[in-house]
Design a protein around this motif. Structure first.
Motif, PDB file in Angstrom:
ATOM      1  N   SER A  54       0.850  -1.183   0.000  1.00 13.89           N
ATOM      2  CA  SER A  54       0.000   0.000   0.000  1.00 13.89           C
ATOM      3  C   SER A  54       0.889   1.237   0.000  1.00 13.89           C
ATOM      4  O   SER A  54       2.069   1.171   0.339  1.00 13.89           O
ATOM      5  CB  SER A  54      -0.910   0.006   1.232  1.00 13.89           C
ATOM      6  N   GLU A  55       0.277   2.352  -0.390  1.00 11.72           N
ATOM      7  CA  GLU A  55       1.042   3.605  -0.434  1.00 11.72           C
ATOM      8  C   GLU A  55       0.078   4.769  -0.523  1.00 11.72           C
ATOM      9  O   GLU A  55      -1.067   4.616  -0.935  1.00 11.72           O
ATOM     10  CB  GLU A  55       1.971   3.605  -1.652  1.00 11.72           C
ATOM     11  N   TYR A  56       0.574   5.927  -0.126  1.00  7.49           N
ATOM     12  CA  TYR A  56      -0.161   7.171  -0.330  1.00  7.49           C
ATOM     13  C   TYR A  56       0.309   7.790  -1.646  1.00  7.49           C
ATOM     14  O   TYR A  56       1.504   7.790  -1.939  1.00  7.49           O
ATOM     15  CB  TYR A  56       0.077   8.165   0.814  1.00  7.49           C
ATOM     16  N   ILE A  57      -0.633   8.318  -2.406  1.00  5.49           N
ATOM     17  CA  ILE A  57      -0.356   8.978  -3.674  1.00  5.49           C
ATOM     18  C   ILE A  57      -0.773  10.437  -3.528  1.00  5.49           C
ATOM     19  O   ILE A  57      -1.799  10.744  -2.910  1.00  5.49           O
ATOM     20  CB  ILE A  57      -1.148   8.315  -4.835  1.00  5.49           C
ATOM     21  N   TYR A  58       0.003  11.317  -4.115  1.00  2.63           N
ATOM     22  CA  TYR A  58      -0.254  12.757  -4.050  1.00  2.63           C
ATOM     23  C   TYR A  58      -0.422  13.303  -5.466  1.00  2.63           C
ATOM     24  O   TYR A  58      -0.011  12.669  -6.440  1.00  2.63           O
ATOM     25  CB  TYR A  58       0.909  13.477  -3.357  1.00  2.63           C
ATOM     26  N   ALA A  59      -0.987  14.490  -5.584  1.00  3.02           N
ATOM     27  CA  ALA A  59      -1.097  15.186  -6.863  1.00  3.02           C
ATOM     28  C   ALA A  59      -0.621  16.612  -6.654  1.00  3.02           C
ATOM     29  O   ALA A  59      -0.921  17.231  -5.639  1.00  3.02           O
ATOM     30  CB  ALA A  59      -2.541  15.191  -7.368  1.00  3.02           C
ATOM     31  N   GLY A  60       0.151  17.101  -7.619  1.00  3.29           N
ATOM     32  CA  GLY A  60       0.650  18.465  -7.511  1.00  3.29           C
ATOM     33  C   GLY A  60       1.380  18.879  -8.766  1.00  3.29           C
ATOM     34  O   GLY A  60       1.620  18.068  -9.667  1.00  3.29           O
ATOM     35  N   PRO A  61       1.751  20.134  -8.838  1.00  2.00           N
ATOM     36  CA  PRO A  61       2.426  20.647 -10.031  1.00  2.00           C
ATOM     37  C   PRO A  61       3.877  20.177 -10.118  1.00  2.00           C
ATOM     38  O   PRO A  61       4.508  19.895  -9.103  1.00  2.00           O
ATOM     39  CB  PRO A  61       2.356  22.162  -9.856  1.00  2.00           C
ATOM     40  N   THR A  62       4.359  20.095 -11.343  1.00  5.17           N
ATOM     41  CA  THR A  62       5.772  19.792 -11.557  1.00  5.17           C
ATOM     42  C   THR A  62       6.555  21.099 -11.486  1.00  5.17           C
ATOM     43  O   THR A  62       6.007  22.175 -11.708  1.00  5.17           O
ATOM     44  CB  THR A  62       6.010  19.130 -12.925  1.00  5.17           C
ATOM     45  N   ARG A  63       7.811  20.999 -11.198  1.00  3.86           N
ATOM     46  CA  ARG A  63       8.638  22.206 -11.132  1.00  3.86           C
ATOM     47  C   ARG A  63       9.005  22.724 -12.512  1.00  3.86           C
ATOM     48  O   ARG A  63       9.200  23.909 -12.699  1.00  3.86           O
ATOM     49  CB  ARG A  63       9.926  21.921 -10.359  1.00  3.86           C
ATOM     50  N   SER A  64       9.104  21.819 -13.467  1.00  3.33           N
ATOM     51  CA  SER A  64       9.593  22.220 -14.785  1.00  3.33           C
ATOM     52  C   SER A  64       8.633  23.145 -15.532  1.00  3.33           C
ATOM     53  O   SER A  64       9.046  24.166 -16.052  1.00  3.33           O
ATOM     54  CB  SER A  64       9.905  20.989 -15.636  1.00  3.33           C
ATOM     55  N   ASP A  65       7.364  22.764 -15.587  1.00  2.60           N
ATOM     56  CA  ASP A  65       6.447  23.587 -16.385  1.00  2.60           C
ATOM     57  C   ASP A  65       5.121  23.889 -15.682  1.00  2.60           C
ATOM     58  O   ASP A  65       4.247  24.515 -16.263  1.00  2.60           O
ATOM     59  CB  ASP A  65       6.187  22.922 -17.736  1.00  2.60           C
ATOM     60  N   GLY A  66       4.964  23.425 -14.456  1.00  2.00           N
ATOM     61  CA  GLY A  66       3.742  23.709 -13.711  1.00  2.00           C
ATOM     62  C   GLY A  66       2.569  22.807 -14.035  1.00  2.00           C
ATOM     63  O   GLY A  66       1.505  22.959 -13.450  1.00  2.00           O
ATOM     64  N   SER A  67       2.753  21.862 -14.970  1.00  2.00           N
ATOM     65  CA  SER A  67       1.678  20.913 -15.249  1.00  2.00           C
ATOM     66  C   SER A  67       1.511  20.007 -14.028  1.00  2.00           C
ATOM     67  O   SER A  67       2.432  19.848 -13.225  1.00  2.00           O
ATOM     68  CB  SER A  67       1.998  20.085 -16.495  1.00  2.00           C
ATOM     69  N   TRP A  68       0.349  19.420 -13.885  1.00  5.71           N
ATOM     70  CA  TRP A  68       0.074  18.609 -12.717  1.00  5.71           C
ATOM     71  C   TRP A  68       0.374  17.139 -12.972  1.00  5.71           C
ATOM     72  O   TRP A  68       0.170  16.634 -14.077  1.00  5.71           O
ATOM     73  CB  TRP A  68      -1.375  18.802 -12.286  1.00  5.71           C
ATOM     74  N   ALA A  69       0.827  16.454 -11.911  1.00  5.00           N
ATOM     75  CA  ALA A  69       1.180  15.039 -12.005  1.00  5.00           C
ATOM     76  C   ALA A  69       0.792  14.332 -10.715  1.00  5.00           C
ATOM     77  O   ALA A  69       0.548  14.963  -9.686  1.00  5.00           O
ATOM     78  CB  ALA A  69       2.681  14.887 -12.255  1.00  5.00           C
ATOM     79  N   TYR A  70       0.754  13.004 -10.791  1.00  2.00           N
ATOM     80  CA  TYR A  70       0.622  12.168  -9.599  1.00  2.00           C
ATOM     81  C   TYR A  70       2.029  11.862  -9.115  1.00  2.00           C
ATOM     82  O   TYR A  70       2.952  11.694  -9.919  1.00  2.00           O
ATOM     83  CB  TYR A  70      -0.116  10.870  -9.930  1.00  2.00           C
ATOM     84  N   TRP A  71       2.175  11.765  -7.781  1.00  3.68           N
ATOM     85  CA  TRP A  71       3.494  11.595  -7.170  1.00  3.68           C
ATOM     86  C   TRP A  71       3.482  10.504  -6.110  1.00  3.68           C
ATOM     87  O   TRP A  71       2.521  10.362  -5.372  1.00  3.68           O
ATOM     88  CB  TRP A  71       3.927  12.894  -6.485  1.00  3.68           C
TER      89      TRP A  71
END
Length: 100
Positions: A54-71
């Motif tokens: 199991s794991e926790y998943i996060y969502a947020g912007p990338t540093r490179s271009d500000g697009s959003w990703a799962y982390w």
């Protein structure tokens, strides 16, 4: 694009809710924690005896271009929030039960 803190949390929660739907449709155990500043999605392998997978998943912007990703919690990018299927496939592959 900068977002206000509340707006960012709302966007993260929406992205995680979409991912939760995809994973739940695949039979995975999911629980969205959307309270507080940093929403997160708990994902657990549904196989008997696989509770540790199991794991926790996060969502947020990338540093490179500000697009959003799962982390992943260790700050590795899973994939863009625009490709929910690909992100779900990667998560289920990483948290899969190893064959004997």
């Amino acid at each position: 694009m900068s977002t206000r803190p509340n707006e960012g949390a709302r966007m993260a929660a929406e992205a995680l809710e979409a991912l939760a739907g995809e994973l739940a449709a695949r039979g995975w155990i999911v629980r969205l924690h959307a309270t507080g500043r940093l929403p997160r999605l708990y994902v657990r392998n549904p196989a008997p005896g696989a509770g540790r997978l199991s794991e926790y998943i996060y969502a947020g912007p990338t540093r490179s271009d500000g697009s959003w990703a799962y982390w992943w919690p260790w700050a590795d990018k899973i994939g863009p929030v625009t490709d929910i299927r690909q992100a779900a496939e990667k998560i289920t592959r990483v948290l899969a039960v190893a064959a004997p």
